[in-house]
Scaffold this active site. Structure first.
Site, short mmCIF file in Angstrom:
data_model
loop_
_atom_site.label_atom_id
_atom_site.label_comp_id
_atom_site.label_asym_id
_atom_site.label_seq_id
_atom_site.Cartn_x
_atom_site.Cartn_y
_atom_site.Cartn_z
N VAL A 1 0.74 -1.17 0.10
CA VAL A 1 -0.01 0.21 0.16
C VAL A 1 0.87 1.23 -0.04
CG1 VAL A 1 -2.25 -0.94 1.28
CG2 VAL A 1 -0.35 -0.22 2.53
N SER A 2 0.32 2.33 -0.41
CA SER A 2 1.16 3.61 -0.68
C SER A 2 1.61 4.18 0.87
CB SER A 2 0.52 4.42 -1.70
OG SER A 2 0.48 3.82 -2.90
N THR A 3 0.63 4.45 1.74
CA THR A 3 0.81 5.27 2.98
C THR A 3 0.70 4.31 4.33
OG1 THR A 3 -1.80 5.75 2.96
CG2 THR A 3 -0.14 7.06 1.63
N GLN B 1 -3.19 3.20 5.18
CA GLN B 1 -3.62 2.26 4.60
C GLN B 1 -3.60 0.93 5.16
OE1 GLN B 1 -1.90 3.27 0.44
NE2 GLN B 1 -4.16 4.04 -0.09
#
Length: 180
Positions: free
Chosen positions: A9-11, A14
């Site tokens: 996931v990007s962050t 998340q």
């Protein structure tokens, strides 16, 4: 042969839960997980996964965008996986399966299209640069020193002054002065 999952996931806020559930249901022996932007090419867990691969292993992701953000990045990652003698599958993209002839064909076509697109971009960029030069546009970074400062720095250097001292007086690095 191992099926090794990769979840990303990007962050930090998340959650990986949905991906982990799908990868566990697909009987992954091991799952590498990370919370980092897909735009970054220095993803530590992805590098660790590739390093651990053996011939016959299969890398499994829930969707292609979990592995790569761009076509070029995807092809680079897939090449690294193939160099290890491993395969690749995406649960959400049935055509992205290098363990089958059809999947390899699709990814080869995708690679050809990406290379074609890259060549078009390179050609357009080159043409744009040439047109700009013809109009008298000076490309690149602006010089840190004016022409007057450059002549002055060269004279000081020729007079035997130390490069670092000259550089400090203009607030530039000594290499800027030495390149003059």
């Amino acid at each position: 042969m191992m099926v090794i999952g990769y979840a990303r996931v990007s962050t930090e806020v998340q959650s990986l839960a949905a991906q982990l559930t799908q990868l566990q249901a697909a009987n992954c022996t091991k799952i590498f997980r990370e919370k980092v932007s897909g735009a970054r090419t220095d993803r530590k867990q992805l590098a660790a996964l590739i390093k651990e691969l053996s011939k016959g292993d299969v890398v499994l992701v829930t969707r292609l965008d979990r592995l790569a953000r761009s076509t070029r990045d995807l092809l680079n990652v897939l090449a690294a996986i193939a160099e290890k003698g491993a395969g690749f599958k995406s649960l959400g993209d049935a055509w992205a399966d290098t363990t089958t002839a059809h999947g390899r064909l699709m990814l080869t076509v995708l690679g050809g299209l990406a290379e074609f697109e890259r060549e078009l971009i390179r050609a357009r960029t080159g043409e744009g640069r040439e047109r700009a030069k013809a109009r008298g546009v000076v490309l690149g970074r602006k010089p840190k020193l004016t022409k007057h400062q450059q002549r002055e720095a060269i004279a000081r250097r020729d007079a035997g002054e130390v490069l670092t001292k000259i550089a400090r007086s203009y607030n530039v690095s000594h290499s800027t002065i030495s390149r003059l």
